[in-house]
Write a protein that holds these residues in place. Structure first.
Motif, mmCIF file in Angstrom:
data_model
loop_
_atom_site.group_PDB
_atom_site.id
_atom_site.type_symbol
_atom_site.label_atom_id
_atom_site.label_comp_id
_atom_site.label_asym_id
_atom_site.label_seq_id
_atom_site.Cartn_x
_atom_site.Cartn_y
_atom_site.Cartn_z
ATOM 1 N N ILE A 372 0.859 -1.379 -0.125
ATOM 2 C CA ILE A 372 0.028 0.057 -0.010
ATOM 3 C C ILE A 372 0.988 1.239 0.029
ATOM 4 N N LEU A 373 1.814 1.138 0.763
ATOM 5 C CA LEU A 373 2.670 2.593 0.866
ATOM 6 C C LEU A 373 3.689 2.552 -0.466
ATOM 7 N N TYR A 374 3.892 1.693 -1.061
ATOM 8 C CA TYR A 374 4.528 1.429 -2.310
ATOM 9 C C TYR A 374 3.672 2.430 -3.485
ATOM 10 N N SER A 375 2.440 2.338 -3.488
ATOM 11 C CA SER A 375 1.268 2.835 -4.379
ATOM 12 C C SER A 375 1.421 4.235 -4.099
ATOM 13 N N LEU A 376 1.702 4.819 -2.997
ATOM 14 C CA LEU A 376 1.709 6.166 -2.806
ATOM 15 C C LEU A 376 2.923 6.991 -3.389
ATOM 16 N N PRO A 377 2.809 8.137 -3.751
ATOM 17 C CA PRO A 377 3.946 9.020 -4.556
ATOM 18 C C PRO A 377 4.667 9.629 -3.310
ATOM 19 N N PHE A 378 5.717 8.803 -3.106
ATOM 20 C CA PHE A 378 6.578 9.215 -2.158
ATOM 21 C C PHE A 378 7.215 10.607 -1.907
ATOM 22 N N MET A 379 7.618 11.015 -3.203
ATOM 23 C CA MET A 379 8.206 12.379 -3.122
ATOM 24 C C MET A 379 7.107 13.225 -2.681
ATOM 25 N N PHE A 380 5.800 13.160 -3.075
ATOM 26 C CA PHE A 380 4.668 13.992 -2.477
ATOM 27 C C PHE A 380 4.588 14.115 -1.141
ATOM 28 N N LEU A 381 4.715 12.863 -0.384
ATOM 29 C CA LEU A 381 4.877 12.608 0.936
ATOM 30 C C LEU A 381 5.900 13.575 1.524
ATOM 31 N N ILE A 383 7.387 16.226 0.468
ATOM 32 C CA ILE A 383 7.137 17.669 0.099
ATOM 33 C C ILE A 383 6.321 17.883 1.188
ATOM 34 N N LEU A 384 5.167 17.400 1.424
ATOM 35 C CA LEU A 384 3.911 17.372 2.429
ATOM 36 C C LEU A 384 4.556 17.509 3.779
ATOM 37 N N LEU A 385 5.339 16.676 4.324
ATOM 38 C CA LEU A 385 6.012 16.544 5.531
ATOM 39 C C LEU A 385 6.793 17.915 5.661
ATOM 40 N N MET A 386 7.605 18.136 4.629
ATOM 41 C CA MET A 386 8.581 19.396 4.854
ATOM 42 C C MET A 386 7.647 20.716 4.932
ATOM 43 N N ILE A 387 6.649 20.615 4.149
ATOM 44 C CA ILE A 387 5.722 21.684 4.195
ATOM 45 C C ILE A 387 5.131 21.994 5.379
ATOM 46 N N SER A 388 4.346 20.872 5.890
ATOM 47 C CA SER A 388 3.713 20.851 7.157
ATOM 48 C C SER A 388 4.491 20.898 8.425
ATOM 49 N N PHE A 389 5.686 20.457 8.516
ATOM 50 C CA PHE A 389 6.618 20.524 9.621
ATOM 51 C C PHE A 389 8.067 21.389 9.619
ATOM 52 N N GLY A 390 7.868 22.118 8.555
ATOM 53 C CA GLY A 390 9.129 23.051 8.607
ATOM 54 C C GLY A 390 10.156 22.385 7.786
ATOM 55 N N SER A 392 13.235 21.912 8.506
ATOM 56 C CA SER A 392 14.232 21.679 9.324
ATOM 57 C C SER A 392 15.286 20.413 8.630
ATOM 58 N N ILE A 393 16.253 20.321 8.832
ATOM 59 C CA ILE A 393 17.256 19.387 8.509
ATOM 60 C C ILE A 393 16.735 18.031 9.131
ATOM 61 N N TYR A 394 16.465 18.050 10.210
ATOM 62 C CA TYR A 394 16.107 17.167 11.144
ATOM 63 C C TYR A 394 14.836 16.432 10.408
ATOM 64 N N THR A 395 13.770 17.217 10.008
ATOM 65 C CA THR A 395 12.837 16.785 9.286
ATOM 66 C C THR A 395 12.848 16.075 8.209
ATOM 67 N N LEU A 396 13.963 16.663 7.417
ATOM 68 C CA LEU A 396 14.243 16.021 6.137
ATOM 69 C C LEU A 396 15.000 14.661 6.362
ATOM 70 N N PHE A 397 15.860 14.561 7.150
ATOM 71 C CA PHE A 397 16.228 13.128 7.574
ATOM 72 C C PHE A 397 15.214 12.259 7.909
ATOM 73 N N VAL A 398 14.086 12.452 8.547
ATOM 74 C CA VAL A 398 13.103 11.440 8.844
ATOM 75 C C VAL A 398 12.396 11.181 7.627
ATOM 76 N N ALA A 399 12.069 12.336 7.105
ATOM 77 C CA ALA A 399 11.059 12.266 5.894
ATOM 78 C C ALA A 399 11.476 11.229 4.961
ATOM 79 N N LEU A 400 12.892 11.548 4.580
ATOM 80 C CA LEU A 400 13.343 10.686 3.358
ATOM 81 C C LEU A 400 13.561 9.251 3.823
ATOM 82 N N GLY A 401 14.129 9.239 5.186
ATOM 83 C CA GLY A 401 14.248 7.700 5.621
ATOM 84 C C GLY A 401 12.839 7.123 5.881
#
Length: 540
Positions: A372-381, A383-390, A392-401
C-alpha cells in the motif's frame, strides 16, 4: 593435496575474501577513494576552507576562476584606542591580518556612483529618474576625463565605460545607447582622488590611524574602493580558485559546504531507512507463517490509524508542549509507543474473545502494508511533510528515511525467509534462544552483506532526491539559516547562467562535484555487490 595458498584462501571469512575481491575492482576502489576524499574535505571544511559559504562581497558579483582582489571587508571601520573589529564569519586571511602587532596600509581609490533609470519611447528619452530618492531630472550629462557611464546589460553585468554623453528628456537617444529595450539602468561614476590609509595595531587594539600620513581619530571606507592592502609591506589578497557567484560568494567554499549537506542527508536518511527496513523486513520474514486472526487484523488496522493520528495530533499540540517535547522528532517515538500498545492490547484480546479463525499470516499482513505504501507517491509525501513541519534538516532526515525503507524491507524479508530454515537457526531454537535473540542475534547479522550493498546504492538515490527538493526551492534549514546543498547550488548556477554561456563556473563546478560523487557511490555499490556475493567466495 591442495596448495598452502589455496588452503589459506579457503579459510578466509566472507568479509576478508570480499575485501580482497573489492581491491581488484579498479572502478570500485577509485569510487571508494573519491567518496572518502569528498567526505573528509566536506566535514573538515571549517579548518581547511578559507571562506564561509554565506560570506559575500556583493560589489564583486560573478568573477571568473582564479580571480584575486585586495583583502578587505565590505565595510571597514577603525577607531584609535578601540579593539580591531573583524567579524568571525570573515575569511581566515582577514582574521589573521591583525593577529600580531602590525601596520596595515590600504590604498583607496573611491568612486562616487549614482544610478539612473531611463525610460525610452520611439527612440527618444521619455523619463530620467535617479534611483536613490526617485528624483526625476531633465538632463543627464557625462563630461570630463574621469566621469563615465555604464549600462547594466547581458549577464547581469555592467557594460564598458562610455564618456562624453548627454541624455535630455524628449530628445533622441545617443547612438552609443541605441537599443530596443524600453528601460535602461545606467550608472554614472566619478572617481575621487586616491588615498593611502594606515592602521597601526598592538595587542589587538588600534594604536593609531592615518589618512595620507596625517593622524585621524577614525577611518571608514568601503571594500569596493580598496585597490591594494599591505601588511608590513607585503601585499595581502583574497583568491577565489573557482570564482565567485552573483553575490560575490566563493564558489569553491560553497561547493564544499554544499557537499557536507548532501552527504550528511544521504548518509543519515539512509541509516534511518536501513534501521526501519531491516527490522521490519526481518520480523515479516520470521513471522511469515504465523497465523493471524480477524481480531489481529483489526488490531493492526486500528494500531496503524492510531499511529498516524497520534503523530499528527502530537505535532498539532506543539505550542502547548514543553520545548523538549515539541517538533517532528518527538512525535515519532510517541506514535510508535501507541502503535505497540494497541497491538499488544489486540493480542491479549485475541486470547479471550472467540475470534480464532485465521484470515492471513503476520508476514503477509505486514507486506501488504508495504504494498500500500509503495502505491503512494513518496516524493509528494516528503514535500507534504516538509511543508507541514518546516524545512528543518532533522525533518528531512526522517522524511526521506521513512519513505526509503520499503525496498530494504522486501530485500531483508527475502533473505530471512531462506535463512530461518538453516541449521544454525534450528540449533539456536534447540539451545533455548527466544524469538528476539534468533531475529537480532542470528538472522539480521547474516543479512548485513546484502544490506551494506543496497545501503551504498541508496545513498546516491537519497542525495538526488534531496537535490531535487532543493532545486524546487525546499532547501533545508538549521536555526533559521538556509543550508545550500549541491541541488540548491545547481539551481543557482542555472539562474546565473547567461544566454551566451557567461558565469558558467557557477553551474559547472557544483554539477561536476555532485556527478562525480554519485558516479563514485554507484561504482562502489556495484563493486560491493560483486565482492559480497557468497557464490563468488574464493574465486577471482
Amino acid at each position: 593435496m591442495p596448495e598452502p595458498a589455496q588452503r589459506k584462501r579457503k579459510s578466509q571469512s566472507l568479509w576478508t575474501d570480499a575485501w580482497r575481491r573489492l581491491r581488484r575492482n579498479w572502478f570500485a576502489m577509485v569510487g571508494l577513494v573519491i567518496v572518502v576524499f569528498m567526505s573528509l574535505v566536506a566535514f573538515a571544511a571549517d579548518w581547511i576552507i578559507p571562506f564561509q559559504p554565506d560570506y559575500g562581497q556583493p560589489w564583486l558579483r560573478a568573477q571568473a576562476p582564479g580571480f584575486e582582489h585586495p583583502a578587505a571587508l565590505a565595510e571597514n571601520r577603525f577607531t584609535a584606542g578601540e579593539p580591531v573589529a573583524i567579524p568571525e564569519t570573515a575569511p581566515k586571511v582577514l582574521l589573521a591580518l591583525f593577529a600580531d602587532d602590525v601596520t596595515v596600509t590600504y590604498r583607496v581609490h573611491d568612486i562616487a556612483i549614482e544610478e539612473y533609470r531611463v525610460r525610452l519611447r520611439r527612440g527618444k528619452v521619455r523619463q530620467i529618474q535617479r534611483v536613490a530618492g526617485a528624483e526625476r531630472v531633465d538632463q543627464l550629462r557625462v563630461r570630463g576625463q574621469d566621469r563615465y557611464l555604464q549600462v547594466f546589460g547581458e549577464g547581469d553585468k555592467w557594460g564598458p565605460p562610455l564618456r562624453d554623453l548627454v541624455l535630455t528628456k524628449g530628445q533622441p537617444v545617443p547612438t552609443a545607447l541605441a537599443t530596443k529595450a524600453r528601460v535602461l539602468i545606467l550608472r554614472v561614476a566619478a572617481p575621487a582622488p586616491p588615498e593611502e590609509l594606515e592602521v597601526v595595531t598592538k595587542d589587538g587594539d588600534v594604536l593609531a590611524v592615518r589618512r595620507n600620513g596625517k593622524a585621524v581619530d577614525e577611518l571608514r571606507f568601503e571594500g569596493r574602493a580598496v585597490t591594494r592592502v599591505e601588511r608590513d609591506g607585503e601585499a595581502i589578497v583574497l583568491r577565489h580558485r573557482w570564482g565567485t557567484d552573483l553575490q560575490g560568494r566563493d564558489v569553491f567554499s560553497r561547493v564544499v559546504y554544499g557537499g557536507r549537506v548532501s552527504l550528511m542527508v544521504g548518509a543519515i536518511a539512509t541509516l534511518v531507512s536501513v534501521l526501519i527496513g531491516v527490522i521490519y523486513g526481518a520480523i515479516a520474514g520470521y513471522l511469515a507463517q504465523k497465523p493471524m486472526t480477524g481480531l489481529d487484523v483489526g488490531a493492526g488496522v486500528v494500531a496503524t490509524l492510531a499511529f498516524v493520528g497520534t503523530f499528527f495530533l502530537w505535532t498539532a499540540l506543539d505550542e502547548n508542549l514543553h520545548r523538549w517535547l515539541r517538533g517532528f522528532l518527538p512525535a515519532v517515538p510517541v506514535a510508535f509507543a501507541v502503535l505497540g500498545g494497541v497491538l499488544l492490547a489486540g493480542s491479549r484480546l485475541g486470547r479471550i474473545l472467540p475470534f480464532r479463525r485465521q484470515v492471513t499470516t503476520v508476514g503477509e499482513f505486514m507486506m501488504r502494508i508495504v504494498d500500500i505504501l509503495y502505491s503512494l507517491p513518496f516524493m509528494f509525501l516528503v514535500i507534504l511533510l516538509m511543508i507541514s513541519f518546516g524545512r528543518s534538516i532533522y525533518t528531512l532526515f526522517v522524511a526521506l528515511g521513512l519513505v526509503q525503507w520499503l525496498m530494504m524491507a522486501r530485500i531483508v524479508r527475502g533473505q530471512v525467509l531462506s535463512l530461518k530454515e538453516k541449521e544454525f537457526v534450528e540449533a539456536a531454537r534447540m539451545s533455548g534462544t527466544g524469538h528476539f535473540g534468533i531475529v537480532f542475534r542470528h538472522l539480521i547479522p547474516n543479512t548485513l552483506g546484502v544490506v551494506v550493498v543496497y545501503a551504498t546504492l541508496m545513498v546516491p538515490a537519497v542525495i538526488l532526491q534531496e537535490s531535487f527538493l532543493s532545486f524546487i526551492g525546499l532547501s533545508v534549514e538549521v536555526g533559521g539559516r538556509t543550508l545550500d546543498s549541491w541541488g540548491a547550488l545547481v539551481d543557482q548556477g542555472r539562474q546565473a547562467l547567461s544566454d551566451s554561456g557567461g558565469n558558467w563556473w557557477v553551474l559547472v563546478f557544483p554539477s561536476a562535484a555532485m556527478a562525480i560523487t554519485l558516479f563514485s557511490l554507484n561504482f562502489l555499490g556495484d563493486g560491493l555487490r560483486d565482492a559480497l556475493d557468497p557464490k563468488l567466495k574464493g574465486k577471482g
